[in-house]
Motif scaffolding. Structure first.
Motif, PDB file in Angstrom:
ATOM      1  N   SER A 200      -6.117   1.538  -3.634  1.00  0.00           N
ATOM      2  CA  SER A 200      -5.854   1.944  -2.247  1.00  0.00           C
ATOM      3  C   SER A 200      -6.820   1.285  -1.272  1.00  0.00           C
ATOM      4  N   SER A 201      -7.954   0.811  -1.740  1.00  0.00           N
ATOM      5  CA  SER A 201      -8.913   0.111  -0.885  1.00  0.00           C
ATOM      6  C   SER A 201      -8.654  -1.391  -0.974  1.00  0.00           C
ATOM      7  N   PRO A 202      -8.365  -2.054   0.151  1.00  0.00           N
ATOM      8  CA  PRO A 202      -8.075  -3.499   0.094  1.00  0.00           C
ATOM      9  C   PRO A 202      -9.215  -4.323  -0.499  1.00  0.00           C
ATOM     10  N   ARG A 203     -10.444  -3.962  -0.182  1.00  0.00           N
ATOM     11  CA  ARG A 203     -11.590  -4.721  -0.701  1.00  0.00           C
ATOM     12  C   ARG A 203     -11.737  -4.543  -2.208  1.00  0.00           C
ATOM     13  N   LYS A 204     -11.646  -3.287  -2.677  1.00  0.00           N
ATOM     14  CA  LYS A 204     -11.757  -3.026  -4.118  1.00  0.00           C
ATOM     15  C   LYS A 204     -10.584  -3.638  -4.882  1.00  0.00           C
ATOM     16  N   ARG A 205      -9.404  -3.595  -4.261  1.00  0.00           N
ATOM     17  CA  ARG A 205      -8.223  -4.163  -4.913  1.00  0.00           C
ATOM     18  C   ARG A 205      -8.361  -5.673  -5.068  1.00  0.00           C
TER      19      ARG A 205
ATOM     20  N   GLN B 151       0.826  -1.206   0.000  1.00  0.00           N
ATOM     21  CA  GLN B 151       0.000   0.000   0.000  1.00  0.00           C
ATOM     22  C   GLN B 151       0.866   1.263   0.000  1.00  0.00           C
TER      23      GLN B 151
ATOM     24  N   ASN C 167      -5.928   4.818  -8.328  1.00  0.00           N
ATOM     25  CA  ASN C 167      -5.656   4.946  -6.901  1.00  0.00           C
ATOM     26  C   ASN C 167      -6.884   4.599  -6.068  1.00  0.00           C
ATOM     27  N   GLN C 168      -8.060   5.015  -6.503  1.00  0.00           N
ATOM     28  CA  GLN C 168      -9.279   4.704  -5.748  1.00  0.00           C
ATOM     29  C   GLN C 168      -9.479   3.207  -5.620  1.00  0.00           C
ATOM     30  N   VAL C 169      -9.197   2.475  -6.678  1.00  0.00           N
ATOM     31  CA  VAL C 169      -9.389   1.023  -6.643  1.00  0.00           C
ATOM     32  C   VAL C 169      -8.278   0.341  -5.854  1.00  0.00           C
TER      33      VAL C 169
ATOM     34  N   LYS D 173       0.701   4.285  -2.707  1.00  0.00           N
ATOM     35  CA  LYS D 173       0.476   5.661  -2.265  1.00  0.00           C
ATOM     36  C   LYS D 173       1.592   6.582  -2.774  1.00  0.00           C
TER      37      LYS D 173
END
Length: 131
Positions: A59-64, A20, A55-57, A24
Motif C-alpha cells: 500500500s506504500s508506493p515507496r515500500k512497494r 492501489q 498490505n503494509q508493503v 486495497k
C-alpha cells in the motif's frame, strides 16, 4: 523472501501491476475473511498476519517500489545461477573424462587448501597468543 515463501502479490491474490485500489479491495476482502474474531479455523491468525504484512508493503508506493526491486533482483539472481549450472553441465558433458577428472581434482585441492589454510591461521594465532 526465502525460496518457499509466496510473494506479497500472491498473498493478496493480485497481479504485480495491480493498481492501489485493487490492492486495497483485495486486502479488505481477505482481512474480513481471515480476521481472528470472524474465522476460528486453525492457521487463520497466521494468514491474517501475512495479509496485513503484504498490505503494509504494497500500500506504500515507496515500500512497494523497494520490494519490487528486491524481488526482481532475487529472481534475476536465481535465473543467472540456473543458467550457470546448465552451462557447466553442458560443458562437462562435452568434455572427455580426463578433463572432468582433473577439474574435480583441482576443485578438491582448492577446497583442501582453503580448509588447511584456515586451520594453520588459527594455529599461528594461538601460538602468538601463547608466547
Amino acid at each position: 523472501m526465502a525460496g518457499g515463501e509466496r510473494s506479497y502479490y500472491d498473498v493478496l491474490g493480485v497481479a504485480a501491476d495491480a493498481r492501489q485500489e485493487d490492492i486495497k479491495r483485495a486486502y479488505r476482502a481477505l482481512a474480513k475473511a481471515y480476521h481472528p474474531d470472524v474465522n476460528r479455523e486453525p492457521g487463520a491468525d497466521v494468514r491474517f498476519k501475512e495479509i496485513n504484512e503484504a498490505n503494509q508493503v504494497l500500500s506504500s508506493p515507496r515500500k512497494r517500489a523497494r520490494y519490487d526491486r528486491d524481488v526482481l533482483k532475487a529472481a534475476m539472481h536465481r535465473e543467472h545461477e540456473q543458467e550457470k549450472r546448465e552451462r557447466y553441465a553442458e560443458w562437462r558433458e562435452a568434455q572427455p573424462g580426463s578433463v572432468v577428472q582433473s577439474a574435480n581434482r583441482m576443485k578438491n585441492r582448492i577446497q583442501r587448501n582453503i580448509r588447511w589454510s584456515g586451520a594453520n591461521r588459527m594455529k599461528n594465532r594461538l601460538r602468538r597468543f601463547l608466547k
